[in-house]
Design an enzyme around this catalytic site. Structure first.
Site, PDB file in Angstrom:
ATOM      1  N   ASP A 244       0.820  -1.203   0.000  1.00 25.02           N
ATOM      2  CA  ASP A 244       0.000   0.000   0.000  1.00 25.02           C
ATOM      3  C   ASP A 244       0.861   1.264   0.000  1.00 25.02           C
ATOM      4  O   ASP A 244       1.823   1.373   0.761  1.00 25.02           O
ATOM      5  CB  ASP A 244      -0.904  -0.012   1.239  1.00 25.02           C
ATOM      6  CG  ASP A 244      -1.804   1.200   1.328  1.00 25.02           C
ATOM      7  OD1 ASP A 244      -2.692   1.344   0.469  1.00 25.02           O
ATOM      8  OD2 ASP A 244      -1.606   2.010   2.254  1.00 25.02           O
ATOM      9  N   GLU A 281       1.765   0.023  -4.770  1.00 25.20           N
ATOM     10  CA  GLU A 281       0.848   1.112  -5.118  1.00 25.20           C
ATOM     11  C   GLU A 281       1.600   2.429  -4.965  1.00 25.20           C
ATOM     12  O   GLU A 281       2.212   2.695  -3.925  1.00 25.20           O
ATOM     13  CB  GLU A 281      -0.367   1.131  -4.195  1.00 25.20           C
ATOM     14  CG  GLU A 281      -1.345   2.245  -4.570  1.00 25.20           C
ATOM     15  CD  GLU A 281      -2.258   2.679  -3.422  1.00 25.20           C
ATOM     16  OE1 GLU A 281      -3.277   3.319  -3.698  1.00 25.20           O
ATOM     17  OE2 GLU A 281      -1.932   2.385  -2.254  1.00 25.20           O
ATOM     18  N   ASP A 306      -3.502   4.333 -11.087  1.00 23.92           N
ATOM     19  CA  ASP A 306      -4.862   4.882 -11.141  1.00 23.92           C
ATOM     20  C   ASP A 306      -5.179   5.539 -12.478  1.00 23.92           C
ATOM     21  O   ASP A 306      -6.313   5.955 -12.706  1.00 23.92           O
ATOM     22  CB  ASP A 306      -5.057   5.930 -10.031  1.00 23.92           C
ATOM     23  CG  ASP A 306      -5.266   5.306  -8.664  1.00 23.92           C
ATOM     24  OD1 ASP A 306      -5.713   4.149  -8.607  1.00 23.92           O
ATOM     25  OD2 ASP A 306      -4.970   5.967  -7.661  1.00 23.92           O
ATOM     26  N   HIS A 374     -11.436  -0.541  -4.467  1.00 19.68           N
ATOM     27  CA  HIS A 374     -11.935  -0.147  -3.152  1.00 19.68           C
ATOM     28  C   HIS A 374     -11.732   1.346  -2.898  1.00 19.68           C
ATOM     29  O   HIS A 374     -12.605   2.015  -2.340  1.00 19.68           O
ATOM     30  CB  HIS A 374     -11.239  -0.967  -2.066  1.00 19.68           C
ATOM     31  CG  HIS A 374      -9.816  -0.596  -1.824  1.00 19.68           C
ATOM     32  ND1 HIS A 374      -8.785  -1.057  -2.610  1.00 19.68           N
ATOM     33  CD2 HIS A 374      -9.237   0.228  -0.900  1.00 19.68           C
ATOM     34  CE1 HIS A 374      -7.649  -0.548  -2.177  1.00 19.68           C
ATOM     35  NE2 HIS A 374      -7.888   0.238  -1.151  1.00 19.68           N
ATOM     36  N   GLN A 376     -11.325   3.898  -5.202  1.00 20.60           N
ATOM     37  CA  GLN A 376     -12.041   4.781  -6.114  1.00 20.60           C
ATOM     38  C   GLN A 376     -13.557   4.718  -5.926  1.00 20.60           C
ATOM     39  O   GLN A 376     -14.281   5.563  -6.436  1.00 20.60           O
ATOM     40  CB  GLN A 376     -11.656   4.460  -7.564  1.00 20.60           C
ATOM     41  CG  GLN A 376     -10.172   4.606  -7.842  1.00 20.60           C
ATOM     42  CD  GLN A 376      -9.620   5.982  -7.492  1.00 20.60           C
ATOM     43  OE1 GLN A 376     -10.339   6.987  -7.522  1.00 20.60           O
ATOM     44  NE2 GLN A 376      -8.354   6.041  -7.138  1.00 20.60           N
TER      45      GLN A 376
END
Length: 577
Positions: A244, A281, A306, A374, A376
């Site tokens: 994360d 991420e 993203d 989750h 967005q």
């Protein structure tokens, strides 16, 4: 004989509390304390007392059966695994399915999720990505405020439940990826700072104190994170980890902690004889995260991106606020498909500075892409899905553009049938002051997107969690069943067509017509044509392109010679065999 060890460099005395009986521990090198106990067996509860304190959970506890405030419990990691024939997941050919254990099944447990795995097999995905399962405060939450990073959450089924889940997945041909958080820890039940310098004020993160990866005492903190990553992959047979927000893992050491982690995961993969991988991420738009270690990179295998989501969202909705100001619909969507991400070293109106660097000639499958996830969904005020704002025809177009992209595709739970249930942000902190602070902070968070405070559900209310549970009765009803069939066909086509698994971006040509609302994507022999405009569109295929229809989202799609005619909100895939 069981050896208990704990790192507590600041303590003058450390006692092991074993079932209420205290035993003095012996100080060793670099702040480690140890003691051997003859009669401690799996299932025994224990804790550590620092300088006479009440017992605290083990920082490396494998099980917290009573939650973050309870004792740790010894775990025997022996398990009757039946996945010996599992040879691992080939990441470039993966189609991932992101799920949250607590809301995926009615039971909200690992065992409940096992009962629904056949749905994923029928859908055609070949990997499951779990939101974090490390022990967090309370019974319900997203998992990003975990504090006992070695312990699978007790409400989900603990260590044995996670092993049963992974074993069941492997026996159905599904890999398992776990989301882990090494950039911060949650506030409630977080006792690490009492044991040693796990945190530093030298840096700050959006979520609280930064983890100490490069200041005094950081060697053991680095080992804490790296050993944790190895533990998940080794003891629970996981195939990979999603790390994360790695941009908030700040480390100025000569060897970055993630570089060291990647090297040790590679060594473990060689030992177990199957692929293991790390996916980071990051919002830095810096491909050095995935570059080889010998070429100045950190050596991660892939990264979340993203960008496809943001480009797609601005192309299919009227979203323009917040970070969406950096994206311009179809134009950037075409650029994203060709270049990995559309912005690289140019001006970012949202950040008010230049941002990023080119993705270059790296493989597209090293970027994980999606139309929903989750974050967005859940980080919108109402946690609303695309299915709550778009008609099924437009959802079908979005699905096709993701699942035929050169990137590593992921589907979020329920997306495949257009679930109408939201995925909202929920917590169950036991500390009432913390609960109130989270609720108030959540309602103040959305000003840049124009949402009002009274539009944001209270994360602490049980109803917020209950609303977020999937409604499996929808699956067989119209129009959900039709959308599910479309997703199943798309995923099947993706996995059977080599050109769609080809991550070479130099083989992608994407052309957008903003006025008409159309997008043409050429990938090797495959052509994808989408019409997001309000009128029927007629597209002439380039010379030599196959006009053989592999999949069409609408019966109104027609092919005459080299001309393709599409009604509004439709998409067609041609030449995929």
């Amino acid at each position: 004989m069981t050896t208990f060890r704990v790192w507590a460099p600041s303590a003058d005395r450390v006692d092991l509390d074993l079932g209420g009986h205290r035993v003095a521990m012996e100080a060793g090198e670099r702040g480690w304390w140890t003691v051997e106990v003859a009669d401690a067996e799996a299932g025994a509860d224990y804790g550590f007392c620092l300088d006479g304190s009440d017992p605290l959970p083990d920082p490396r506890s494998s099980w917290q059966p009573e939650g973050v405030h309870g004792p740790s419990r010894l775990v025997d990691h022996a398990f009757a695994w039946t996945d010996q024939s599992w040879t691992g997941l080939h990441l470039p050919a993966a189609v991932l399915y992101e799920l949250h254990v607590g809301t995926f099944s009615p039971e909200g447990t690992f065992d409940g999720a096992i009962q629904l795995l056949d749905h994923l097999v029928d859908l055609g995905v070949n990997a499951v990505e779990l939101l974090p399962v490390a022990e967090f405060s309370g019974m319900r939450g997203w998992g990003y405020d975990g504090v006992d990073l070695y312990a699978p959450h007790h409400a989900y089924g603990g260590p044995a439940g996670l092993k049963r889940f992974v074993d069941a997945c492997h026996n159905r041909g599904l890999g398992v990826v776990l989301d882990v958080v090494y950039n911060h820890l949650g506030p409630e039940g977080n006792h690490l700072g009492r044991f040693g310098p796990y945190f530093t004020d030298f840096y700050a993160t959006p979520w609280g104190q930064a983890v100490n990866y490069d200041q005094a005492g950081s060697d053991e903190v680095r080992r804490f994170a790296i050993d944790n990553a190895v533990m998940w992959l080794r003891d629970y047979h996981l195939d990979g980890l999603r790390l994360d927000a790695v941009q908030a893992i700040i480390d100025t050491s000569a060897v970055h902690v993630l570089e060291q982690m990647a090297a040790e995961v590679e060594e473990l993969a060689a030992c177990v004889g199957r692929p293991l991988f790390l996916i980071g991420e990051s919002d830095l738009h810096d491909p050095r995260l995935i570059d080889p270690r010998g070429a100045g990179g950190l050596g991660l295998d892939a990264q979340w991106s993203d960008d496809l989501h943001h480009c797609l969202r601005t192309a299919i909705t009227d979203e323009r606020r917040g970070y969406y100001v950096d994206y311009h619909g179809l134009v950037d969507l075409a650029a994203c498909l060709e270049r990995g991400w559309p912005h690289a070293g140019d001006w970012s109106p949202y950040r008010q500075r230049t941002h990023g660097r080119p993705f270059g000639d790296r493989q597209g499958w090293k970027l994980l892409a999606y139309s929903q996830n989750h974050d967005q969904i859940g980080n919108r005020a109402q946690g609303d899905r695309l299915s709550q704002v778009l008609a099924p025809d437009r959802l079908a177009v979005a699905a096709a553009l993701v699942l035929t992209s050169p990137f590593l595709p992921m589907v979020f739970q329920g997306e495949e049938w257009g679930a109408t249930t939201p995925f909202q942000y929920f917590t169950s902190h036991e500390d009432p002051e913390l609960g109130r602070a989270v609720s108030q902070g959540r309602r103040s968070e959305f000003s840049s997107f124009g949402w009002k405070r009274d539009e944001v559900p209270d994360p602490q209310e049980p109803s917020t969690f209950e609303r977020s549970k999937l409604d499996w009765d929808e699956v067989t009803r119209a129009p959900h069943a039709e959308l599910l069939e479309w997703y199943t066909k798309l995923i099947g086509l993706r996995r059977s067509c080599p050109a769609l698994c080809d991550g070479r971006l130099d083989r992608v040509r994407a052309t957008a017509d903003v006025e008409a609302g159309t997008l043409v994507v050429e990938r090797g022999p495959v052509t994808v044509v989408a019409n997001l405009g309000s009128a029927v569109a007629a597209i002439d295929l380039a010379e030599g392109r196959s006009a053989e229809v592999s999949l069409a989202s609408s019966p109104g799609v027609a092919v005459t010679g080299a001309r393709v005619t599409l009604p509004p909100d439709s998409v067609v895939v041609m030449g995929a065999g």
